[in-house]
Design an enzyme around this catalytic site. Structure first.
Site, PDB file in Angstrom:
ATOM      1  N   GLU A 271      55.831  54.251  82.725  1.00  0.00           N
ATOM      2  CA  GLU A 271      56.796  54.568  83.780  1.00  0.00           C
ATOM      3  C   GLU A 271      56.347  54.242  85.206  1.00  0.00           C
ATOM      4  OE1 GLU A 271      55.050  56.886  81.920  1.00  0.00           O
ATOM      5  OE2 GLU A 271      54.494  58.619  83.141  1.00  0.00           O
ATOM      6  N   HIS A 304      63.601  57.267  78.432  1.00  0.00           N
ATOM      7  CA  HIS A 304      62.398  58.085  78.628  1.00  0.00           C
ATOM      8  C   HIS A 304      61.649  57.642  79.887  1.00  0.00           C
ATOM      9  CE1 HIS A 304      58.789  60.372  77.149  1.00  0.00           C
ATOM     10  NE2 HIS A 304      58.162  59.455  77.877  1.00  0.00           N
ATOM     11  N   GLU A 305      61.374  56.347  79.977  1.00  0.00           N
ATOM     12  CA  GLU A 305      60.595  55.860  81.126  1.00  0.00           C
ATOM     13  C   GLU A 305      61.389  56.034  82.418  1.00  0.00           C
ATOM     14  OE1 GLU A 305      57.658  55.555  80.303  1.00  0.00           O
ATOM     15  OE2 GLU A 305      57.960  55.246  78.150  1.00  0.00           O
TER      16      GLU A 305
HETATM   17  N1  TRP Z   1      53.335  57.651  80.068  1.00  0.00           N
HETATM   18  C1  TRP Z   1      53.635  56.756  78.981  1.00  0.00           C
HETATM   19  C2  TRP Z   1      54.895  57.269  78.313  1.00  0.00           C
HETATM   20  O1  TRP Z   1      55.172  58.387  78.268  1.00  0.00           O
HETATM   21  C3  TRP Z   1      52.522  56.745  77.978  1.00  0.00           C
HETATM   22  C4  TRP Z   1      51.641  55.563  77.972  1.00  0.00           C
HETATM   23  C5  TRP Z   1      52.014  54.281  78.001  1.00  0.00           C
HETATM   24  C6  TRP Z   1      50.233  55.547  77.869  1.00  0.00           C
HETATM   25  N2  TRP Z   1      50.896  53.486  77.901  1.00  0.00           N
HETATM   26  C7  TRP Z   1      49.820  54.242  77.816  1.00  0.00           C
HETATM   27  C8  TRP Z   1      49.278  56.531  77.776  1.00  0.00           C
HETATM   28  C9  TRP Z   1      48.475  53.881  77.695  1.00  0.00           C
HETATM   29  C10 TRP Z   1      47.942  56.201  77.675  1.00  0.00           C
HETATM   30  C11 TRP Z   1      47.552  54.888  77.625  1.00  0.00           C
HETATM   31  O2  TRP Z   1      55.701  56.598  77.796  1.00  0.00           O
HETATM   32 ZN    ZN Z   2      56.352  59.587  78.724  1.00  0.00          ZN
END
Ligand code: TRP
Ligand code: ZN
Length: 879
Positions: A271, A304-305
């Site tokens: 995000e 979600h994002e």
């Molecule tokens: N914040 C991201 C989500 O909720 C999660 C995420 C995407 C992530 N890539 C990552 C977490 C790499 C740790 C490492 O969709």
């Molecule tokens: Zn997330």
């Protein structure tokens, strides 16, 4: 181990930093050999802490070369700072100053896919959780928020598109065929939300007018060959933007919102402020390349994002122990969005299935943790089903306790109070309490105690008094570091049915459904005015993430299946009936007894097929037998062979018993109307393909012919994959030649499409008909890529998670295979290795022989030089 043993960090040790960063200016000079990063940071002393003298400033940084450091324009000689593998230590001379730090990195050699790295022809970043420290030295923690300005310089022909967060404020042509773009993001943010993309990308474009009338430019970028697959993601984005305005009153805040699709990505999507970066599998879809499931996943991930822009970005996490603050809340938001866009009950069934088959297992295993953990070694290991899915269930319970309007009042207060701040889960709960005048003190235990609570329910009927009572006892098994638990506040939604299947009033004002607030270890709830003994419908809508035991007879379950006014519980009764029948067969297999399938299950399925008034998607969900994983979850000592055999046997008996009805339903649902990823059409395809799956279980040509014909005539990937899957899964010989032919044709047609080939890989690797040798051969296929996470998931995880009989082969060959893979991948991409290893960590659940083999495998891994990620998982699993 690479260094000393990695150490755990604790929530109780949290302290604010000694310095804050106000502005961050970055310049990236992208070169084929190396990339030069110049960072200019404005610091000021954190006055809310007391200091005797100016404290030192330790900056996080790893895997890079330090070129130079200057403070307030003066270059610092090397003897006046300390630099080691993980940090750069500076000694400030005043309480406000500016650092200029130059580092050199090699993104093209970065296989960990965190920090700045290359994916096919482009550069991209992934900074959550702690990837920014692989780009430059920084206070890489989410409570340090600053305004970012980013300049990207690169060869114009190779990298015509240069992106970062916020708005493009300057573009310029430079010498040697290079160009430069500067971006500015006016919103303060932590470094984990930083993003950069450079590549030869095409885009599609659209616009959205926000509720206050601002025009937002929307762009989705991909490599040229995928540009025809972005429309569904764009439609989803606009729906999500509108929904967040209508349901939460949240408006988008920049002039531009961008999504970029990349093939090499550890998770689903990220995000980053104004510049979301997506795994290509979570964006790209065209009717001929993506299944219904993929279309729906894309809609959910895009939403979600996008929703993170408020729940995560505008209000972010104080520290990584608070991860579920943004993830649990955002998963709840995207689940409600999907429920509103499609079928609410189907969405609930899918989510509960995921939770019960995988999160419950995690919560009972060596890595079990509360949704707000109090310690961890490697934060990357805590992006779990517990943080995301159980976290969302906890938010859902709050939603149900305060009601829809109360929840909106609470979220308004939360966003208003904490806009621009980095906060904790307590802040979220307090906003909900304050907006609604409720006390959630006991409820907060859901944040601190791990493990899945168990409810044991018994009942009694007093004919004389016309009273019915439900007694509910709660308990929660011990988890690592938590031997005893205090009682949870558990909202248990229930209804009561009379002998005709009619709902009975359960509240003084005549409502037919109510929520029992269970707060003690044991409580009895009495219902007066009951002129007959009712049948209880318990935990409606799965109102709490618990296991519930009640001694239903099979007749009760069949009765609930057709009479319960709660759609979720109609499905759940069907699940309970199927589990009961299947587990009886598992015992029979173990005891060498004759196998007979209770006709009540087959008859109930027959009735579902016959009733045209039912929602077809729900019928399909009910006809789907519980997965092998979920059945395994029901056993103290898992017997993968008996489970597989029992499930196959039941499928064959159902197919034989209902053959004509299945053929009939299949034929009625066949259609040649153009593909649309809409709920009603998805429902029809899902039921049709479920019927086909049963029919291909029969050892005759009817099902095989149907599947072959469907494969040949299919005009969308849903029907293609379903047909191919049926042929691969069919255990009898008559399907084998057709399966072989179809697989070859498919691979030739789609050789150049990464996402499509992933499905080809995983449908084979995850099928019980595929042996380890074939899996190894798949990994030598030209379309396989040993560094790509999607490929690892499609082959290695599909085999180890879904193909249970072969992975758990008593020779131990499956364990050896996974062990080799984990060791190989850990050296490239620790985050992925720590996900792959998961199936081995459940060794305690198996028989002695397998236990020993799995432990041996874990110990072999332990002998290697390990990342912190794998170190944590292996050492906790063996503890
Ligand atoms: N914040 C991201 C989500 O909720 C999660 C995420 C995407 C992530 N890539 C990552 C977490 C790499 C740790 C490492 O969709
Ligand atoms: Zn997330």
């Amino acid at each position: 181990m690479k260094d000393a043993q990695p150490r755990a960090i604790y929530l109780k040790d949290y302290q604010q930093p000694d310095y804050w960063i106000d502005t961050t200016a970055l310049t990236f000079e992208l070169g084929e050999e190396s990339t030069l990063v110049t960072s200019t940071l404005n610091f000021h002393l954190n006055e809310s802490k007391t200091h005797d003298s100016l404290p030192p400033l330790p900056l996080h940084g790893t895997d890079m070369e330090l070129v130079s450091v200057a403070i307030d324009g003066e270059v610092i000689p090397a003897d006046q700072y300390q630099v080691d593998k993980h940090q750069l230590m500076l000694q400030p001379k005043s309480d406000a100053f500016e650092t200029t730090i130059v580092t050199r990195i090699k993104p093209q050699e970065n296989t960990s896919l965190e920090g700045l790295y290359r994916s096919s022809s482009m550069y991209c970043t992934q900074c959550e959780a702690e990837g920014f420290r692989k780009i430059t030295y920084y206070l890489d923690r989410p409570d340090v928020m600053s305004v970012f300005t980013t300049t990207v310089i690169a060869d114009k022909e190779k990298y015509p598109v240069l992106l970062s967060n916020g708005n493009a404020i300057k573009r310029q042509e430079l010498d040697n065929g290079r160009h430069m773009v500067t971006w500015n993001d006016p919103f303060k943010k932590p470094a984990y939300l930083f993003a950069l993309v450079a590549g030869n990308l095409e885009f599609i474009e659209d616009s959205f007018t926000t509720m206050s009338g601002r025009e937002v430019n929307l762009k989705i970028f991909t490599e040229a060959h995928n540009i025809t697959k972005c429309d569904h993601a764009m439609r989803s984005l606009k729906k999500a933007m509108k929904w967040d305005e209508e349901v939460y009153g949240r408006e988008y805040d920049l002039d531009m919102f961008m999504i970029v699709a990349v093939d090499d990505f550890n998770m689903g999507a990220m995000e980053n402020k104004g510049l979301n970066i997506f795994n290509s599998s979570a964006v790209l879809a065209r009717p001929d390349t993506a299944t219904d499931a993929a279309f729906q996943r894309i809609e959910a991930v895009v939403a979600h994002e996008y929703f993170h822009n408020w729940s995560g970005n505008r209000v972010t996490c104080r520290d990584w122990f608070q991860l579920s603050l943004k993830e649990g809340f955002t998963v709840f938001r995207d689940a409600e969005f999907s429920a509103d866009m499609n079928s609410r009950t189907v969405k609930r069934v899918e989510d509960v299935n995921l939770l019960r088959s995988h999160q419950f297992v995690e919560d009972a295993g060596p890595m079990a943790h509360p949704i707000r953990p109090d310690s961890f070694i490697e934060i990357n290991n805590f992006y779990t089903l517990t943080i995301y899915e159980k976290g969302a269930e906890v938010v859902r319970m709050i939603h149900n306790i305060v009601g829809k309007e109360g929840f909106r009042k609470g979220s308004d207060l939360y966003f208003e109070r904490h806009d621009g701040q980095a906060v904790t889960t307590e802040n979220f709960v307090s906003a909900m309490e304050d907006a609604n005048g409720v006390d959630l003190t006991q409820f907060q235990r859901w944040y601190n105690q791990a493990g899945t609570p168990v409810l044991d329910v018994s009942d009694a009927y007093d004919e004389e008094k016309q009273e019915y009572s439900l007694t509910i006892k709660q308990s929660c098994p011990a988890t690592p570091g938590q031997n005893t638990k205090l009682p949870f506040h558990i909202p248990v939604e229930i209804g009561l049915l009379d002998g005709e299947g009619e709902p009975m009033p359960v509240t003084p004002d005549g409502k037919t459904t109510t929520v029992l607030d269970l707060k003690d270890e044991e409580q009895t709830f009495v219902f007066a005015g009951m002129d007959e003994r009712p049948l209880p419908s318990l935990l409606r809508g799965f109102s709490a993430p618990v296991r519930l035991n009640y001694d239903y007879s099979r007749e009760d379950l069949v009765f609930l299946m057709s009479n319960d006014e709660d759609g979720f519980n109609r499905w759940d009764s069907c699940q309970r009936l199927a589990i009961d029948v299947l587990m009886e067969l598992v015992s029979a297999i173990q005891e060498g007894k004759e196998l007979v399938v209770d006709t009540s299950l087959i008859n109930a399925y027959g009735q579902l097929l016959a009733d045209e008034s039912l929602d077809k998607a729900m019928v399909a969900e009910m006809l789907n037998l519980p997965s092998e994983t979920y059945l395994a979850e029901q056993m103290d000592v898992i017997d993968v062979d008996a489970i597989h055999q029992a499930r196959e046997f039941v499928k064959q008996q159902i197919a034989a018993g209902l053959k004509d009805q299945l053929v009939d339903t299949y034929k009625k649902l066949r259609t040649d109307k153009p593909y649309q990823p809409e709920a009603a059409d998805i429902a029809e395809r899902s039921l049709k393909n479920t019927c086909m799956a049963y029919l291909t279980e029969l050892d005759d040509v009817v099902g095989v012919d149907l599947a072959k014909a469907q494969y040949e005539s299919a005009t969308n990937m849903t029907d293609t994959m379903a047909a191919m899957g049926c042929l691969i899964n069919a255990s009898h010989e008559s399907a084998a030649p057709a399966a072989k032919m179809v697989l070859a044709e498919f691979a030739e047609k789609w050789a150049d499409d990464n996402n499509v080939m992933d499905m080809w890989f995983s449908s084979q690797a995850g099928s019980a008909s595929t042996k380890l040798e074939t899996v190894k051969a798949l990994m030598e296929h030209p379309s396989y890529d040993k560094k790509n996470p999607n490929k690892m998931r499609a082959v290695v995880s599909a085999f180890c998670v879904r193909n249970l009989v072969n992975f758990h082969d008593l020779s131990g060959s499956g364990y050896e295979f996974l062990t080799d893979e984990v060791i190989r991948v850990d050296a490239l991409n620790p985050q992925m290795a720590a996900r792959l290893i998961n199936p081995l960590t459940r060794w305690k659940r198996y028989d002695e022989a397998r236990k020993e083999l799995m432990q041996k495998a874990l110990k072999r891994i332990q002998k290697h030089e390990l990342s912190a990620d794998i170190f944590e998982v292996v050492s906790k699993s063996l503890a």
